[in-house]
Design an enzyme around this catalytic site. Structure first.
Site, PDB file in Angstrom:
ATOM      1  N   SER A 263      -2.828   7.041   9.752  1.00 54.12           N
ATOM      2  CA  SER A 263      -2.656   5.845  10.589  1.00 54.12           C
ATOM      3  C   SER A 263      -2.370   6.185  12.054  1.00 54.12           C
ATOM      4  CB  SER A 263      -1.475   5.015  10.076  1.00 54.12           C
ATOM      5  OG  SER A 263      -1.590   4.814   8.698  1.00 54.12           O
TER       6      SER A 263
ATOM      7  N   GLU B   7      -4.739  -7.797   5.449  1.00 56.10           N
ATOM      8  CA  GLU B   7      -4.405  -6.397   5.146  1.00 56.10           C
ATOM      9  C   GLU B   7      -3.525  -6.440   3.906  1.00 56.10           C
ATOM     10  OE1 GLU B   7      -5.325  -3.657   6.663  1.00 56.10           O
ATOM     11  OE2 GLU B   7      -6.215  -4.404   8.516  1.00 56.10           O
TER      12      GLU B   7
ATOM     13  N   CYS C  79       1.620   0.657   1.990  1.00 57.68           N
ATOM     14  CA  CYS C  79       0.403   0.191   1.308  1.00 57.68           C
ATOM     15  C   CYS C  79      -0.602   1.310   1.080  1.00 57.68           C
ATOM     16  CB  CYS C  79      -0.224  -0.931   2.113  1.00 57.68           C
ATOM     17  SG  CYS C  79      -0.565  -0.444   3.804  1.00 57.68           S
TER      18      CYS C  79
ATOM     19  N   LYS D 126       5.316 -15.088  11.670  1.00 57.56           N
ATOM     20  CA  LYS D 126       6.323 -15.290  10.630  1.00 57.56           C
ATOM     21  C   LYS D 126       6.646 -13.933  10.025  1.00 57.56           C
ATOM     22  CE  LYS D 126       6.743 -15.616   6.346  1.00 57.56           C
ATOM     23  NZ  LYS D 126       8.121 -15.135   6.186  1.00 57.56           N
TER      24      LYS D 126
ATOM     25  N   GLY E 277      -2.079 -13.066   0.012  1.00 57.02           N
ATOM     26  CA  GLY E 277      -3.262 -13.072   0.882  1.00 57.02           C
ATOM     27  C   GLY E 277      -4.335 -14.028   0.378  1.00 57.02           C
TER      28      GLY E 277
HETATM   29  N1  LIG Z   1      -2.986  -3.381   3.983  1.00 56.54           N
HETATM   30  C1  LIG Z   1      -1.951  -3.266   4.790  1.00 56.54           C
HETATM   31  O1  LIG Z   1      -2.104  -2.963   5.973  1.00 56.54           O
HETATM   32  C2  LIG Z   1      -0.561  -3.500   4.291  1.00 56.54           C
HETATM   33  C3  LIG Z   1       0.507  -3.149   5.108  1.00 56.54           C
HETATM   34  C4  LIG Z   1       1.806  -3.370   4.641  1.00 56.54           C
HETATM   35  C5  LIG Z   1       2.008  -3.948   3.390  1.00 56.54           C
HETATM   36  N2  LIG Z   1       0.956  -4.268   2.632  1.00 56.54           N
HETATM   37  C6  LIG Z   1       1.165  -4.835   1.299  1.00 56.54           C
HETATM   38  O2  LIG Z   1       2.229  -5.776   1.334  1.00 56.54           O
HETATM   39  C7  LIG Z   1       2.911  -5.814   0.102  1.00 56.54           C
HETATM   40  C8  LIG Z   1       4.387  -5.652   0.344  1.00 56.54           C
HETATM   41  O3  LIG Z   1       4.825  -6.564   1.263  1.00 56.54           O
HETATM   42  P1  LIG Z   1       5.593  -7.909   0.858  1.00 56.54           P
HETATM   43  O4  LIG Z   1       6.322  -7.732  -0.415  1.00 56.54           O
HETATM   44  O5  LIG Z   1       6.361  -8.358   2.039  1.00 56.54           O
HETATM   45  O6  LIG Z   1       4.373  -8.869   0.589  1.00 56.54           O
HETATM   46  P2  LIG Z   1       4.388 -10.445   0.395  1.00 56.54           P
HETATM   47  O7  LIG Z   1       2.982 -10.839   0.218  1.00 56.54           O
HETATM   48  O8  LIG Z   1       5.367 -10.867  -0.620  1.00 56.54           O
HETATM   49  O9  LIG Z   1       4.956 -10.973   1.780  1.00 56.54           O
HETATM   50  C9  LIG Z   1       4.326 -10.700   3.012  1.00 56.54           C
HETATM   51  C10 LIG Z   1       4.689 -11.803   3.964  1.00 56.54           C
HETATM   52  O10 LIG Z   1       4.154 -13.017   3.468  1.00 56.54           O
HETATM   53  C11 LIG Z   1       5.170 -13.985   3.397  1.00 56.54           C
HETATM   54  N3  LIG Z   1       4.831 -14.927   2.340  1.00 56.54           N
HETATM   55  C12 LIG Z   1       5.101 -14.856   1.023  1.00 56.54           C
HETATM   56  N4  LIG Z   1       4.628 -15.968   0.396  1.00 56.54           N
HETATM   57  C13 LIG Z   1       4.040 -16.723   1.350  1.00 56.54           C
HETATM   58  C14 LIG Z   1       3.380 -17.976   1.342  1.00 56.54           C
HETATM   59  N5  LIG Z   1       3.208 -18.685   0.231  1.00 56.54           N
HETATM   60  N6  LIG Z   1       2.909 -18.456   2.520  1.00 56.54           N
HETATM   61  C15 LIG Z   1       3.072 -17.766   3.653  1.00 56.54           C
HETATM   62  N7  LIG Z   1       3.693 -16.585   3.732  1.00 56.54           N
HETATM   63  C16 LIG Z   1       4.162 -16.057   2.581  1.00 56.54           C
HETATM   64  C17 LIG Z   1       6.441 -13.206   3.189  1.00 56.54           C
HETATM   65  O11 LIG Z   1       7.563 -13.975   3.529  1.00 56.54           O
HETATM   66  C18 LIG Z   1       6.188 -12.045   4.138  1.00 56.54           C
HETATM   67  O12 LIG Z   1       6.456 -12.439   5.449  1.00 56.54           O
HETATM   68  C19 LIG Z   1       2.339  -4.671  -0.701  1.00 56.54           C
HETATM   69  O13 LIG Z   1       1.404  -5.174  -1.595  1.00 56.54           O
HETATM   70  C20 LIG Z   1       1.657  -3.812   0.352  1.00 56.54           C
HETATM   71  O14 LIG Z   1       0.629  -2.998  -0.131  1.00 56.54           O
HETATM   72  C21 LIG Z   1      -0.326  -4.082   3.043  1.00 56.54           C
HETATM   73  O1  LIG Z   2       2.110  -0.324   4.681  1.00 59.99           O
HETATM   74  C1  LIG Z   2       1.091  -0.152   5.313  1.00 59.99           C
HETATM   75  C2  LIG Z   2       0.968   0.079   6.763  1.00 59.99           C
HETATM   76  C3  LIG Z   2       1.435   1.423   7.154  1.00 59.99           C
HETATM   77  C4  LIG Z   2       0.527   2.088   8.149  1.00 59.99           C
HETATM   78  O2  LIG Z   2       0.143   1.466   9.135  1.00 59.99           O
HETATM   79  O3  LIG Z   2       0.232   3.260   7.943  1.00 59.99           O
END
Ligand SMILES: NC(=O)c1ccc[n+]([C@@H]2O[C@H](COP(=O)([O-])OP(=O)(O)OC[C@H]3O[C@@H](n4cnc5c(N)ncnc54)[C@H](O)[C@@H]3O)[C@@H](O)[C@H]2O)c1
Ligand SMILES: O=CCCC(=O)O
Length: 507
Positions: free
Chosen positions: A466, A275, A309, A199, A258
Site C-alpha cells: 500500500s 473498498e 483488509c 461518517k 457495502g
Molecule cells: N478494501 C479496503 O480497502 C478495506 C479497508 C479497510 C477495511 N475493510 C474491510 O472493513 C471491514 C472491517 O471494518 P468494519 O468492521 O468497520 O466494517 P463495517 O462494514 O461494519 O463498518 C464500516 C463503516 O460502515 C458503517 N456502517 C455500518 N453499517 C452501516 C449502515 N447500515 N449504513 C451506513 N454505514 C454503516 C460503520 O459504522 C463504519 O463506519 C473488514 O471486512 C475489512 O476487510 C476494507
Molecule cells: O484495511 C485495509 C487498508 C489498509 C491499507 O491501505 O493498506
C-alpha cells in the site's frame, strides 16, 4: 449529558486521559460548516461512549449524530460546493498541502489519539498518520493534473472532454485505519473540487475529528469537509445514500454493509466506490526464498494485529517445504509482544471489541475441531480483555471456516499444496478478490501466476503493497473502483463532453 472541555468524562470502567502536546486536537462534537457543533436537536442531542480497547476505559463521549444532523451536513456541503469548485486547482492544492504539513507536524498527538481509541501500537499508529497524510500530499499535487482531452472530430468541429467534480460526496469509513481510510477518500474528493460529508466508525471517531481541527487551521473553507459521528450507522448511511444532493458514495468496510449501501444508492443513481473485505491468499512456492517469505508473512499478517483488509487469510505452502516453513514462522511469532499499544516494545495491541475476539476464537476452534494443529497460541491472551495470542496452525483444510471467511485477527493457518494449478484454483475459489501474495524465484511463474490470480492487487515477493501512488482496490465482492494514484481522483469527477463547432480550417 455533555462532554467536559477536554472531551473526557467519567465512565463506569474508569476514564482515560490522552497526554497530548496540543489538547485542542481532541474534539468530540460533530464538524459541520467549519465548526464543532452538537448533534441536531431532532436527533436527540445525545452522546455516545468511545472506549480504549486496551483498558476498557472511557476515552470520550462523542456527539451522537443521526438523520437530521446528516441532512444539515449535506446542505452545508452543498452550499460550500459552489465556491470550492471554482477555486483554481493551484488554490485547492495549496490548502491541501498546508493540511498535509499540519498532519505531519502533529503526527505524534494524532498517533496517541488513534492508539487510545483503536488499540494499534503507537509507532504503528504514527505510521498510519504518515501514510494517511501521504494521500493528502499526493492528491494536492494531483489536483493540478486533472487533465481533459481534445478529440479530433469533423472538419469544423472538435470534441472536448472536461473533468468536473461530481459534487457532494458521502464518505463512510471503518475503524481499522481511522485516519488513512478517511484521507484516501477526502483528499482526492477535495482536490477534484468536491465537498464531503464523512461518517467515521462509531469506534474511532476521534481520529477523524482531530483531522478536522487541522483542516480548519490549514484554511479548508467552512462546509468543504464535514464529519458526522454517530452510534447508529443506519440513519446516517440511509440519509447519505438516499439524499439526492449527494452524488457520490465512497465506502470502506465489510462486504455486507457495502452491498447494502450500493443498493440504497441506486434509488438516486449515485456514483459508487466500494473498498470491501478480503480473504488474501499468501502463496509460497517450492522455489521461494523461504526467509523472505517468512518475514513477509509476519509483516503482512500481523499488521494492525491481523485487522487489515489485505492481511493474509489463507497461507498456502508447497508440501516440500511445509514443515520447515511452519517451524520458521513459529520462531518469529514467539518474539511478538502483545500489550497496550502505548507501551514501548509492543507489537500487537488488543482486538477492537468482544465480537472480534469471539470471531477469532470461533475460527480457531472450528479449525481444531476439523483436525488443525495449534503450534503456538490458540486462545485469548493471559492479559485478558480484548488481547489474543498470536496463533499459528498447521493441517489446515478447505473445509474450515478460515478458508472462506475473513478472520481479521492474529491467526496464521498453513494450508499444504502440491502444484501450481492446484493452488491457483484454491486461491481463486472465493467471492473475494482484494489482495494476493506470491513468493517464487521463477520469473516466468511469477508473471503467469500474478496474471491468473483473481484479485485487484498482487504482492510478488513483497508483503507491503500500500502507498498513495498506486491503485488500491478489489475485484469480485471485494469492491468497485480504486483509491490512491491518478485513478483515485478519477472516482470524484464526471467527464463532460462538449462538441465545439464553427471551426474554420486554415486555407
Ligand atoms: N478494501 C479496503 O480497502 C478495506 C479497508 C479497510 C477495511 N475493510 C474491510 O472493513 C471491514 C472491517 O471494518 P468494519 O468492521 O468497520 O466494517 P463495517 O462494514 O461494519 O463498518 C464500516 C463503516 O460502515 C458503517 N456502517 C455500518 N453499517 C452501516 C449502515 N447500515 N449504513 C451506513 N454505514 C454503516 C460503520 O459504522 C463504519 O463506519 C473488514 O471486512 C475489512 O476487510 C476494507
Ligand atoms: O484495511 C485495509 C487498508 C489498509 C491499507 O491501505 O493498506
Amino acid at each position: 449529558m455533555s462532554a467536559s472541555s477536554n472531551g473526557v468524562a467519567n465512565g463506569a470502567g474508569g476514564t482515560c486521559k490522552i497526554d497530548l502536546k496540543d489538547p485542542q486536537l481532541l474534539k468530540t462534537n460533530c464538524f459541520i460548516g467549519g465548526k464543532f457543533v452538537p448533534a441536531a436537536k431532532e436527533d436527540g442531542e445525545g452522546w455516545f461512549d468511545v472506549f480504549n480497547p486496551a483498558t476498557g476505559e472511557l476515552v470520550a463521549k462523542v456527539a451522537d449524530g443521526g438523520k437530521v444532523t446528516t441532512q444539515q451536513a449535506i446542505e452545508t456541503a452543498k452550499s460550500a460546493f459552489d465556491s470550492w469548485k471554482k477555486l483554481t486547482a493551484v488554490e485547492r492544492s495549496t490548502i491541501l498541502k498546508k493540511w498535509f504539513d499540519l498532519i505531519i507536524q502533529n503526527a505524534d498527538d494524532l498517533g496517541k489519539i488513534m492508539t487510545t481509541e483503536q488499540g494499534k501500537p503507537l509507532p504503528e499508529a504514527v505510521g498510519e498518520i504518515k501514510y494517511g497524510a501521504s494521500f493528502v500530499e499526493f492528491f494536492a499535487e494531483e489536483a493540478k493534473r486533472l487533465y481533459g482531452d481534445i478529440i479530433p472530430a469533423g472538419a469544423q468541429t472538435r470534441a472536448l472532454v472536461i473533468p468536473q467534480p461530481v459534487g457532494v460526496c458521502g464518505l463512510v469509513t471503518p475503524w481499522n485505519f481511522p485516519c488513512a481510510m478517511l484521507t484516501r477518500k477526502a483528499a482526492p474528493a477535495l482536490a477534484a473540487g468536491c465537498t464531503v460529508v464523512c461518517k467515521p466508525s462509531e469506534m474511532t471517531p476521534l481520529s477523524a475529528l482531530a483531522l478536522c481541527e487541522l483542516a480548519v487551521r490549514a484554511g479548508v473553507p467552512a462546509g468543504v469537509l464535514n464529519v458526522v459521528p454517530g452510534f447508529h450507522a443506519q440513519p446516517i448511511g440511509e440519509e447519505l445514500t438516499t439524499n439526492p444532493i449527494v452524488r457520490k458514495i465512497s465506502f470502506t468496510g465489510s462486504t455486507a454493509v457495502g452491498k447494502k449501501l450500493m443498493m440504497q444508492s441506486s434509488s438516486t443513481v449515485k456514483k459508487v466506490s466500494l473498498e470491501l473485505g478480503g480473504l488474501a491468499p499468501f502463496i509460497v512456492m517450492e522455489d521461494a526464498n523461504m526467509d523472505a517469505a517468512v518475514s513477509g508473512l509476519i509483516a503482512c499478517k500481523f499488521r494492525n494485529n491481523g485487522q487489515t483488509c489485505i492481511c493474509a487469510n489463507r497461507v498456502y505452502v508447497h508440501s516440500s517445504i511445509y514443515d520447515k516453513f511452519a517451524e520458521k514462522v513459529v520462531e518469529k511469532v514467539k518474539s511478538l509482544r502483545v500489550g497496550n499499544g502505548m507501551e514501548a516494545g509492543v507489537n500487537l495491541g488488543p482486538l477492537i471489541n468482544e465480537k472480534a475476539v469471539e470471531k477469532v476464537d470461533r475460527h480457531i476452534k472450528d479449525a481444531v475441531s476439523k483436525g488443525a494443529k495449534v503450534l503456538i497460541g490458540g486462545s485469548p491472551h493471559s492479559l485478558g480483555g480484548l488481547f489474543y495470542q498470536p496463533t499459528v496452525m498447521t493441517n489446515m483444510t478447505d473445509s474450515m471456516v478460515m478458508s472462506c471467511e475473513e478472520t481479521f485477527g492474529p491467526v496464521i493457518g498453513l494450508f499444504k499444496f502440491d502444484s501450481e494449478d492446484e493452488v491457483l484454483k484454491r486461491a481463486n475459489n472465493t467471492n473475494y478478490g482484494l489482495a494476493s501474495y506470491l513468493y517464487t524465484s521463477d520469473l516466468a511463474r511469477a508473471w503467469r501466476m500474478a496474471e491468473a490470480l483473481e484479485s485487484g492487487m498482487v504482492g510478488l515477493n513483497e508483503p507491503m503493497i500500500s502507498t498513495a501512488t498506486v491503485p488500491f482496490g478489489g475485484v469480485k465482492e471485494s469492491g468497485i473502483g480504486r483509491e490512491g494514484s491518478k485513478y483515485g481522483i478519477a472516482e470524484y469527477v464526471n467527464l463532460k463532453y462538449v462538441l465545439m463547432g464553427g471551426i474554420v480550417p486554415s486555407s
